[in-house]
Design an enzyme around this catalytic site. Structure first.
Site, PDB file in Angstrom:
ATOM      1  N   LYS A 181     -33.205-106.058  54.182  1.00 15.53           N
ATOM      2  CA  LYS A 181     -34.629-105.731  54.295  1.00 15.53           C
ATOM      3  C   LYS A 181     -34.856-105.596  52.696  1.00 15.53           C
ATOM      4  O   LYS A 181     -34.460-104.741  51.942  1.00 15.53           O
ATOM      5  CB  LYS A 181     -34.939-104.069  54.642  1.00 15.53           C
ATOM      6  CG  LYS A 181     -36.139-103.972  55.221  1.00 15.53           C
ATOM      7  CD  LYS A 181     -37.301-103.830  54.240  1.00 15.53           C
ATOM      8  CE  LYS A 181     -37.127-102.514  53.485  1.00 15.53           C
ATOM      9  NZ  LYS A 181     -38.176-102.227  52.368  1.00 15.53           N
ATOM     10  N   GLU A 255     -26.498 -96.896  45.289  1.00 14.38           N
ATOM     11  CA  GLU A 255     -26.516 -97.305  43.952  1.00 14.38           C
ATOM     12  C   GLU A 255     -27.933 -96.898  43.567  1.00 14.38           C
ATOM     13  O   GLU A 255     -29.071 -97.425  43.970  1.00 14.38           O
ATOM     14  CB  GLU A 255     -26.474 -98.586  43.332  1.00 14.38           C
ATOM     15  CG  GLU A 255     -26.362 -98.900  42.003  1.00 14.38           C
ATOM     16  CD  GLU A 255     -27.451 -99.290  41.293  1.00 14.38           C
ATOM     17  OE1 GLU A 255     -27.955 -98.638  40.472  1.00 14.38           O
ATOM     18  OE2 GLU A 255     -27.827-100.552  41.575  1.00 14.38           O
TER      19      GLU A 255
END
Length: 478
Positions: A181, A255
């Site tokens: 996505k 992250e």
């Protein structure tokens, strides 16, 4: 730094921007069942295309396609998977100019960055992990490493194509399939990558791309048949993802944000350090999670460093992202521009001194001049919160111990930089700084063979290098 916007006349001849884009599921572009949204050029506010917004049902179709494809893809030999990754890498190189222009139009970053940094590193990641595909048993991750299954990947808008490569390449090399996505403001290069997958004859369903906003990402993360979640983005969303998958057997890498310290000692090569400071904070308009947004400079050279830094900032060119001479492009969105302005105003209200070189900005598009704040303390919000824009906070220190204390005084721990001529000092600082990446006499240098990731609220797990394989293999842990 006077600015005059003149769109490059050849931009539309390089990339074929369709008026509307569907979803990429099971090897084909299909119409989504949800509504649509616009992606715009942040330099002009011009609508580029209408993008389909994937519904929960669309995400389910994509995950089902990825699960079907996994049976065949995971059984291919590593050598055969490598052939596809090599082919993708070569096509990325061949279509590099097209990808670079599209990235700059959709994201706002200067063409010289997308052309000379992003696209070459994207190709390098696919080449690198193609090399690992038939050598997984020698990676030190177990004698017979096995893929996890379906990887759900959600990527941000600051490096749309590069973050795609960071996640897709190791996943495919290890035998997983992907549902990706992209960010809602920068979906175009991901959709062009879907065309590249078709061009490379990648088996249908191995890579699926669903576009949309936060709800689409939530549907990908929460889908019960997704085995692995990989996310790059804000710490707040990362925490929400961690809560959502808690108690499940899904593997995850996150992250997240950063507030990196760029530390300049009195024996540093000052001119080189100034270039590193500029690159560390103004590269990609400061839209970098590991940006050197806190400058810690030793008191004895602070005036010299600031004087040279201001002169260097006066030479930066803000303007048309498609002009190869542009140094700083457009802010990605109106929402992000509002946050940068808000935090900059807070910095002034809290007593920090704001400075920018003379800069005339256009009335259309999203722009912010390169800015530094001096007189900053650790209590200032601009020293604690991630601005994610071309804004640098300057603090001073007297001793290495004070530099370490100030650098580590943050909830983040993604990156740091050290500027000194003493190798022993570099090693000492690197051992004391709580950061996943510590650069020495440079900043923002990336290589696909080097792992990247953070501590604390900057997330967990590593991407890149041999360590990046572990996130996509059963039982692997580094």
């Amino acid at each position: 730094m006077a600015f005059e916007y003149a769109p490059a006349p050849e931009s539309r001849s390089i990339v074929d921007i369709k008026p509307s884009y569907g979803l990429f599921i099971d090897g084909e572009f299909v119409d989504g069942r949800g509504s649509s949204f616009k992606t715009i050029n942040p330099a002009t506010e011009e609508t580029l295309a209408e993008i389909a917004e994937a519904s929960d049902a669309d995400v389910d179709l994509a995950v089902r396609a990825a699960r079907r494809a996994f049976r065949g893809w995971s059984r291919l030999s590593g050598k055969e998977r490598a052939k596809y990754l090599f082919r993708i890498a070569r096509i990325i190189q061949e279509r590099g100019r097209e990808l670079a222009v599209l990235e700059s139009i959709d994201n706002g970053k200067p063409i010289k960055e997308s052309r000379d940094v992003d696209v070459p590193i994207v190709a390098a990641h696919f080449f690198y992990y193609a090399g690992w595909a038939d050598k997984l048993e020698y990676a030190g991750l177990g004698p017979a490493p096995q893929p996890l299954g379906v990887a759900g990947q959600v990527i941000p808008w600051n490096f749309p194509l590069l973050m795609l490569a960071w996640k897709v390449a190791p996943a495919l090399a290890c035998g997983n399939t992907v549902v990706l996505k992209p960010a809602e403001t920068t979906p175009l290069t991901a959709l062009l990558f879907a065309e590249i997958c078709q061009q490379a004859d990648l088996p249908p369903g191995v890579v699926n791309i669903v576009t949309g906003a936060g709800a689409t990402g939530q549907a990908v993360v929460a889908h019960p048949d997704v085995d692995k979640v990989a996310f790059t983005g804000s710490t707040a969303v990362g925490k929400a993802i961690a809560r959502a998958i808690a108690g499940t057997d899904k593997k995850a890498t996150l992250e997240l944000g950063g507030k990196a310290a760029n530390i300049v000692f009195d024996d540093a090569p000052i001119d080189q350090a100034v270039e590193g400071i500029v690159g560390g904070i103004f590269f990609n308009q400061g839209h970098v999670c590991c940006a050197g947004s806190r400058l810690l400079v030793q008191e004895s050279v602070a005036d010299e460093v600031l004087g040279k830094l201001k002169r260097r900032m006066g030479t930066l060119r803000v303007g048309d992202p498609l002009d190869k001479n542009t140094d700083i492009g457009a802010i990605n969105s109106a929402e992000q521009l509002a946050r940068i302005r808000e935090l900059s105003e807070v910095g002034e209200s809290e007593g920090a001194e704001r400075w920018s070189p003379a800069c005339e900005l256009p009335s259309s598009g999203f722009w912010f001049p390169p800015t530094i704040f001096t007189g900053v303390t650790q209590a200032h919000r601009i020293a604690r919160e991630e601005v994610f824009g071309p804004v640098l906070s300057v603090l001073t220190f007297r001793t290495p111990a004070e530099a370490i204390e100030k650098a580590n005084n943050t909830p983040y721990g993604l990156s740091a930089g050290v500027w000194t001529e003493k190798g022993s000092r570099i090693l000492h600082m690197a051992s004391q700084l709580r950061a996943g990446v510590v650069w020495a006499n440079t900043f923002n240098k990336f290589d696909p063979a080097s792992p990247f990731g953070g501590y604390k609220e900057s997330g967990y797990g590593r991407e890149g290098g041999r360590q990046g394989l572990a996130a996509y293999l059963k039982g692997a842990d580094l």
